[in-house]
Scaffold this motif. Structure first.
Motif, PDB file in Angstrom:
ATOM      1  N   ILE A 592       0.864  -1.176   0.000  1.00  0.00           N
ATOM      2  CA  ILE A 592       0.000   0.000   0.000  1.00  0.00           C
ATOM      3  C   ILE A 592       0.899   1.225   0.000  1.00  0.00           C
ATOM      4  O   ILE A 592       1.934   1.235   0.682  1.00  0.00           O
ATOM      5  CB  ILE A 592      -0.930   0.011   1.244  1.00  0.00           C
ATOM      6  N   GLY A 593       0.534   2.239  -0.785  1.00  0.00           N
ATOM      7  CA  GLY A 593       1.394   3.423  -0.859  1.00  0.00           C
ATOM      8  C   GLY A 593       0.596   4.710  -0.874  1.00  0.00           C
ATOM      9  O   GLY A 593      -0.632   4.701  -0.925  1.00  0.00           O
ATOM     10  N   VAL A 594       1.299   5.827  -0.809  1.00  0.00           N
ATOM     11  CA  VAL A 594       0.652   7.127  -0.962  1.00  0.00           C
ATOM     12  C   VAL A 594       1.067   7.651  -2.334  1.00  0.00           C
ATOM     13  O   VAL A 594       2.244   7.725  -2.668  1.00  0.00           O
ATOM     14  CB  VAL A 594       1.000   8.099   0.199  1.00  0.00           C
ATOM     15  N   LYS A 595       0.042   7.924  -3.168  1.00  0.00           N
ATOM     16  CA  LYS A 595       0.320   8.241  -4.565  1.00  0.00           C
ATOM     17  C   LYS A 595       0.511   9.738  -4.765  1.00  0.00           C
ATOM     18  O   LYS A 595       1.468  10.179  -5.369  1.00  0.00           O
ATOM     19  CB  LYS A 595      -0.839   7.737  -5.419  1.00  0.00           C
ATOM     20  N   GLU A 596      -0.425  10.526  -4.262  1.00  0.00           N
ATOM     21  CA  GLU A 596      -0.235  11.977  -4.369  1.00  0.00           C
ATOM     22  C   GLU A 596      -1.038  12.715  -3.309  1.00  0.00           C
ATOM     23  O   GLU A 596      -1.973  12.172  -2.719  1.00  0.00           O
ATOM     24  CB  GLU A 596      -0.597  12.486  -5.761  1.00  0.00           C
ATOM     25  N   VAL A 597      -0.614  13.947  -3.064  1.00  0.00           N
ATOM     26  CA  VAL A 597      -1.283  14.787  -2.078  1.00  0.00           C
ATOM     27  C   VAL A 597      -1.576  16.117  -2.762  1.00  0.00           C
ATOM     28  O   VAL A 597      -0.673  16.763  -3.309  1.00  0.00           O
ATOM     29  CB  VAL A 597      -0.380  15.025  -0.850  1.00  0.00           C
ATOM     30  N   LYS A 598      -2.876  16.523  -2.773  1.00  0.00           N
ATOM     31  CA  LYS A 598      -3.235  17.808  -3.388  1.00  0.00           C
ATOM     32  C   LYS A 598      -3.784  18.720  -2.298  1.00  0.00           C
ATOM     33  O   LYS A 598      -4.454  18.262  -1.378  1.00  0.00           O
ATOM     34  CB  LYS A 598      -4.311  17.601  -4.451  1.00  0.00           C
ATOM     35  N   LYS A 599      -3.508  20.035  -2.494  1.00  0.00           N
ATOM     36  CA  LYS A 599      -3.932  21.012  -1.502  1.00  0.00           C
ATOM     37  C   LYS A 599      -5.014  21.886  -2.126  1.00  0.00           C
ATOM     38  O   LYS A 599      -4.858  22.329  -3.273  1.00  0.00           O
ATOM     39  CB  LYS A 599      -2.711  21.880  -1.179  1.00  0.00           C
ATOM     40  N   TYR A 600      -6.107  22.150  -1.414  1.00  0.00           N
ATOM     41  CA  TYR A 600      -7.225  22.928  -1.959  1.00  0.00           C
ATOM     42  C   TYR A 600      -7.544  24.128  -1.071  1.00  0.00           C
ATOM     43  O   TYR A 600      -7.289  24.096   0.143  1.00  0.00           O
ATOM     44  CB  TYR A 600      -8.486  22.062  -2.069  1.00  0.00           C
ATOM     45  N   TYR A 601      -8.132  25.182  -1.712  1.00  0.00           N
ATOM     46  CA  TYR A 601      -8.610  26.325  -0.954  1.00  0.00           C
ATOM     47  C   TYR A 601     -10.051  26.603  -1.367  1.00  0.00           C
ATOM     48  O   TYR A 601     -10.458  26.298  -2.491  1.00  0.00           O
ATOM     49  CB  TYR A 601      -7.748  27.565  -1.243  1.00  0.00           C
ATOM     50  N   VAL A 602     -10.801  27.232  -0.444  1.00  0.00           N
ATOM     51  CA  VAL A 602     -12.158  27.656  -0.762  1.00  0.00           C
ATOM     52  C   VAL A 602     -12.075  28.910  -1.623  1.00  0.00           C
ATOM     53  O   VAL A 602     -11.243  29.787  -1.372  1.00  0.00           O
ATOM     54  CB  VAL A 602     -12.948  27.914   0.538  1.00  0.00           C
ATOM     55  N   SER A 603     -12.896  28.961  -2.666  1.00  0.00           N
ATOM     56  CA  SER A 603     -12.811  30.060  -3.628  1.00  0.00           C
ATOM     57  C   SER A 603     -14.196  30.626  -3.899  1.00  0.00           C
ATOM     58  O   SER A 603     -15.192  29.888  -3.847  1.00  0.00           O
ATOM     59  CB  SER A 603     -12.196  29.517  -4.925  1.00  0.00           C
ATOM     60  N   PRO A 604     -14.284  31.908  -4.207  1.00  0.00           N
ATOM     61  CA  PRO A 604     -15.592  32.477  -4.553  1.00  0.00           C
ATOM     62  C   PRO A 604     -16.086  32.008  -5.922  1.00  0.00           C
ATOM     63  O   PRO A 604     -17.275  32.094  -6.225  1.00  0.00           O
ATOM     64  CB  PRO A 604     -15.350  33.987  -4.562  1.00  0.00           C
ATOM     65  N   LYS A 605     -15.180  31.517  -6.769  1.00  0.00           N
ATOM     66  CA  LYS A 605     -15.545  31.189  -8.160  1.00  0.00           C
ATOM     67  C   LYS A 605     -15.437  29.681  -8.402  1.00  0.00           C
ATOM     68  O   LYS A 605     -14.558  29.027  -7.848  1.00  0.00           O
ATOM     69  CB  LYS A 605     -14.559  31.898  -9.116  1.00  0.00           C
ATOM     70  N   PRO A 606     -16.288  29.142  -9.262  1.00  0.00           N
ATOM     71  CA  PRO A 606     -16.140  27.734  -9.644  1.00  0.00           C
ATOM     72  C   PRO A 606     -14.845  27.525 -10.436  1.00  0.00           C
ATOM     73  O   PRO A 606     -14.395  28.439 -11.133  1.00  0.00           O
ATOM     74  CB  PRO A 606     -17.362  27.459 -10.528  1.00  0.00           C
ATOM     75  N   ASN A 607     -14.279  26.338 -10.330  1.00  0.00           N
ATOM     76  CA  ASN A 607     -13.038  26.074 -11.066  1.00  0.00           C
ATOM     77  C   ASN A 607     -13.348  25.596 -12.475  1.00  0.00           C
ATOM     78  O   ASN A 607     -14.500  25.489 -12.883  1.00  0.00           O
ATOM     79  CB  ASN A 607     -12.137  25.100 -10.307  1.00  0.00           C
ATOM     80  N   LYS A 608     -12.306  25.303 -13.229  1.00  0.00           N
ATOM     81  CA  LYS A 608     -12.459  25.024 -14.647  1.00  0.00           C
ATOM     82  C   LYS A 608     -13.324  23.772 -14.889  1.00  0.00           C
ATOM     83  O   LYS A 608     -14.159  23.743 -15.778  1.00  0.00           O
ATOM     84  CB  LYS A 608     -11.089  24.826 -15.274  1.00  0.00           C
ATOM     85  N   GLU A 609     -13.103  22.786 -14.088  1.00  0.00           N
ATOM     86  CA  GLU A 609     -13.845  21.532 -14.269  1.00  0.00           C
ATOM     87  C   GLU A 609     -15.353  21.779 -14.214  1.00  0.00           C
ATOM     88  O   GLU A 609     -16.116  21.339 -15.064  1.00  0.00           O
ATOM     89  CB  GLU A 609     -13.428  20.565 -13.156  1.00  0.00           C
TER      90      GLU A 609
END
Lengths: 768, 166
Positions: A592-609
């Protein structure tokens, strides 16, 4: 109404996301599949519970077992290395079935000149051969072993008809043995005793050329009843050499005649101590019964050395009686030194006993009896109080083998009496292991012929517990070490086996004759699996109770693997089908491994997705319900200002929701995280295991989190976890304490650690 | 393949007792090529008692390995023995293994060898006849690892040469 609309919208967004993904893939229909989920129940592997064996894993309401009592007169011819016996077997048919015939085991026949077991393996001509093996293979007259049966008679003395098929003898009955009745019959036999050192046998003698004596360790030496039960019918699978024994319980009345100057001990209570002990020995024995801290010599080394020279022509008969045992073994020689001490088990006294030739000293006088006592204590604590009155450890070169109340163990110092730690710990470990076999399978009487791991695996697990405890109670034994150096039991110790070439690994649930590496397969891996179950999966309290329940339910009975698996769940309320399936029915490993770590912030605008989805559906932001938007650090929608200030100010819908729904007091107590992480864990290995993760934070603190194994149940390949925290994460490590036998730890850390290889670290240490 | 399994079964036949000691004769050799440092790193796992008997019989010594009484002599003897029995040839160039040192782990002795300055190669021949002079049923498991490939072999009497093409 508004809520309803929101639900529709969210559902719409969710589904459209999936739809987009699907459009890009091929349209070819995917064929169906059977249930391959790692968490599916073991219904296909298990037989249906019934009146004999309950679904709880306990003996069922109609559980039965047969009984075989033995009345035997044995004589050893030391000069000619022959053993003679006359035995009367009384067999109780407690089964609901009428039996047309009986099966008796003739284990010695594995040594017959024409034994098929000699030919059970393939061979081939090599371009060259060693003179020794050439001689053995092609020139030597093989040892003339195997039983010579003089007669088989019924209780009236009339001959009975029988057929011998290799190591099994079928006794034909003139009329069936009715359910609930018993039958008595007699067998007279003799055989040539083998040298167990040359032939690597479990029973036989060792010859000491310097003084001309032999030390005998004698077992599977008499025709023994096979087991008849509800799962196998007659267990008459031949004895080929690896699969050990399946035996019914019974009472043994045994007289053994040996040269008068021999010292002998055996399964059972000695009935004529006054006839075979000298006055001095009796006095010492009385003292030993009162001594709990160190062994008392019954026969000293000096006395044993004097006896070596005698070669008496007189005979002496030792009489034993054993109740409720599944087998009988004995050891006899002029060379034996003998010591004993008492051990408190519950409110009873048990004698811990050792017998060894002088060649075993000084190692044996120091450690053997203490190891016996240690094993009895630890195993009793984890199962049931040891029910017999003694446990004997006999020194036999190169072998460790177990019988009720008595076992043979290796561990011999150099000729000058020196010995390494390896020899010492090897000897203490094998004694603990073989004494432990009194519990599994001598009392919890599993079928070794079919399942090697049921006794070896459980016993090796117990051995690990007993060794660790021995290290604590005898710090002088492990001087210079911080704990007892157990060879097996710790997860890291099984990694090399489990990561090995799959062509040479078999599942634990295999017959011992058919596996490649019996040691790791039947001993190391199941022991490690139980250790992991105890320390990491179930916890000690739940495990210990369940393990004890299993031991006590099946004490003096015949359990199957299912009875063990079912009991462990039944007594703990921990669903373990995934564990049994993975560890016992497959050769999968943990990675078992750790593949990736992503950091997120709350934003007033929707993101591209999200914007893409909206565009595709012709929606604007106004069409959406109030939503909290997240943006990944470093993505095109991210800007540094998102990091600053109050999180609530970044999202009007969130702030409004909080204002509408929470009182000012509640708002004041709100814990607002600063950082949002999405951590992706992947699982290249086939085994599912609890996900143990250590998160380290920028302030120097760390936190160990254990996600239940169930996180893998809907996605076997990878799983994501969101961590909302007011501290920045600087490191993620999977299984930091190496509890799971993870075979590849190079993927266990984020940020990825270029861990120094074993080679590099050795090299740099050597240079430094 | 068939032959290998036969031999393995033969070895299993020697499991006669319910011992917890090893009675099968196996060594493991890991050969790793680290392209960054152009080094061939060889890690050998041999049962300590097998190695001890071997050195004493072959070189008429009286070593007790774990006591490490004659560290220098033992080091030299192991170096000599391994270099005579573990032959590695990279693109037709026989390699001399540098003995870095050894340590004891459980009942095994772990020996570390290295060959430095090995330029990338296309072909690697490995012949491992360690302990064949002592045990006829000795098996040597060889793992080769590089940045791009992983390969394992089982080497036995009469069949102990393998070639890897990269």
């Amino acid at each position: 109404m508004k809520t309803l609309k929101t639900i529709f919208l969210s559902a719409f967004i969710l589904f459209s996301g999936i739809a987009i993904a699907q459009e890009t893939e091929s349209e070819a229909p995917v064929s169906g599949h059977i249930n391959e989920n790692k968490f599916r129940q073991l219904y296909e592997e298990f037989s249906t519970p019934n009146m004999y064996r309950a679904a709880s894993g306990a003996p069922g309401s109609a559980y039965y077992q047969q009984r075989a009592d033995y009345d035997m007169k044995i004589e050893l011819d030391d000069k000619n290395k022959k053993l003679y016996g006359e035995e009367t077997i009384t067999y109780f048919n407690n089964s609901p079935d009428d039996l047309e015939y009986l099966w008796v085991q003739l284990d010695q026949n594995v040594r017959k000149k024409d034994s098929p077991s000699l030919e059970r393996n393939g061979s081939g001509i090599q371009p060259f051969d060693y003179p020794s093996s050439f001689t053995n293979n092609y020139l030597n007259d093989p040892f003339d072993g195997g039983f010579n049966i003089e007669y088989v008679r019924d209780y009236k003395g009339k001959p009975m008809s029988y057929v011998i098929n290799q190591t099994m003898m079928r006794i034909n009955l003139s009329k069936p043995l009715k359910s609930g009745t018993k039958i008595s019959f007699s067998i007279k036999w003799w055989y040539n005793i083998n040298n167990h050192v040359n032939g690597r046998g479990r029973s036989g003698y060792e010859f000491f050329p310097k003084d001309g004596n032999r030390a005998y360790v004698i077992a599977q030496f008499f025709p023994r009843m096979a087991v008849y039960n509800d799962v196998e019918g007659w267990q008459n699978h031949q004895f080929w050499g690896n699969g050990e024994f399946a035996l019914p319980f019974g009472n043994y009345d045994v007289e053994i005649t040996v040269p008068a100057d021999h010292i002998l001990d055996a399964t059972g209570e000695l009935q004529n101590r006054k006839d075979v002990f000298s006055k001095t020995m009796l006095n010492r024995f009385e003292k030993a019964k009162q001594t709990y801290d160190k062994p008392v010599l019954i026969v000293t080394q000096e006395e044993a050395e004097a006896a070596e020279k005698n070669f008496s022509n007189q005979k002496k008969t030792w009489k034993f009686y054993a109740e409720n045992v599944r087998d009988f073994g004995f050891a006899t020689s002029r060379k034996f030194i003998w010591d004993m001490m008492a051990v408190k088990i519950g409110n009873r006294d048990v004698m811990a006993v050792s017998m060894y030739p002088k060649e075993g000293n000084p190692l044996w006088e120091e450690w053997s009896t203490l190891a016996v006592a240690g094993a009895l204590k630890t195993y009793s604590k984890h199962t049931f109080d040891y029910p017999y009155h003694k446990a004997i450890s006999v020194h036999a070169k190169n072998q460790g083998m177990e019988y009720p109340m008595i076992c043979w163990n290796y561990g011999r110092p150099n000729e000058d009496g020196t010995y390494s730690d390896r020899v010492k710990f090897g000897m203490i470990s094998v004694i603990i292991h073989e004494v432990g076999h009194n519990f599994f399978p001598m009392i919890v009487n599993s079928d070794e012929r079919q399942w090697g791991w049921m006794d070896e695996g459980l016993d090796t697990f117990g051995q690990y517990l007993a060794e660790q405890e021995f290290g604590k109670t005898h710090p002088e034994a492990i001087e210079g070490l911080d704990k007892y150096p157990s060879r097996r039991g710790e997860p890291s110790k099984i990694v090399r086996y489990m990561s090995g070439d799959q062509s040479f690994i078999a599942p634990i649930m295999s017959n011992p004759e058919n596996v490649y590496q019996l040691g790791p397969n039947a001993y190391g891996k199941p022991a490690t699996a139980l250790n992991i179950l105890r320390e990491t999966v179930m916890g000690k309290e739940l495990f210990d109770h369940a393990f004890k329940t299993y031991s006590q339910r099946w004490m003096f009975k015949h359990p199957t693997p299912e009875d063990f698996f079912r009991t462990m769940e039944d007594a703990s309320a921990v669903d373990l089908d995934w564990f049994w399936r993975g560890w016992f029915y497959t050769t999968d490993f943990v990675d078992i491994g750790v593949k990736e770590v992503k950091k997120y912030y709350v934003s007033p605008k929707p993101n591209k997705e999200l914007r893409t989805i909206m565009e595709n559906r012709g929606m604007t932001e106004a069409d959406l319900p109030p939503l909290v938007y997240m943006v990944e650090e470093g993505s095109e929608d991210y800007d540094e200002s998102l990091k600053e200030g109050d999180l609530l100010d970044k999202s009007t819908p969130l702030k409004e929701y909080v204002m509408d729904n929470l009182s000012p007091e509640e708002r004041a107590q709100l814990e607002v995280p600063k950082y949002f992480y999405e951590v992706v864990f992947d699982k290249p290995g086939g085994l599912v295991m609890p996900l143990i993760v250590e998160y380290s934070y920028a302030d120097g603190t760390s936190e160990l989190v254990k996600y239940p194994v169930q996180v893998w149940r809907k996605n076997d390949a990878e799983v994501k976890k969101v961590i909302a925290t007011d501290k920045e994460i600087v490191g993620v490590v999977v299984d930091p304490n190496q509890e799971t036998a993870d075979i590849d730890t190079s993927n266990n850390s984020w940020p990825k650690k270029t861990a120094e290889s074993d080679f590099d670290s050795f090299k740099s240490n050597t240079k430094g | 393949m068939c032959r290998k399994i036969k031999l393995l079964l033969l070895v299993c036949a020697l499991f006669f007792t319910s011992f917890s000691n090893h009675k099968y004769y196996v060594s493991t050799t890991k050969i790793a090529y680290v392209s960054a440092s152009k080094s061939l790193q060889i890690t050998l796992h041999v049962f300590t008692d097998d190695m001890e008997v071997l050195l004493n019989q072959r070189y008429s010594e009286h070593y007790k390995l774990e006591s490490d009484n004659y560290p220098k002599q033992i080091h030299k003897t192991i170096d000599k023995y391994v270099n005579s029995k573990l032959k590695i040839v990279a693109d037709d160039n026989p390699l001399k293994l540098q003995f870095i040192g050894k340590k004891y782990r459980d009942d095994q002795v772990v020996c570390y060898f290295e060959v430095e300055q090995v330029p990338p190669f296309k072909k690697l021949e490995i012949a491992n006849s360690l302990l064949f002079d002592l045990f006829e049923d000795q098996q040597n498991i060889v793992h080769f690892v590089s940045d791009t490939m992983k390969k394992s072999f089982l080497q036995i009497q009469g069949n102990f040469k393998n070639t890897i093409f990269i």
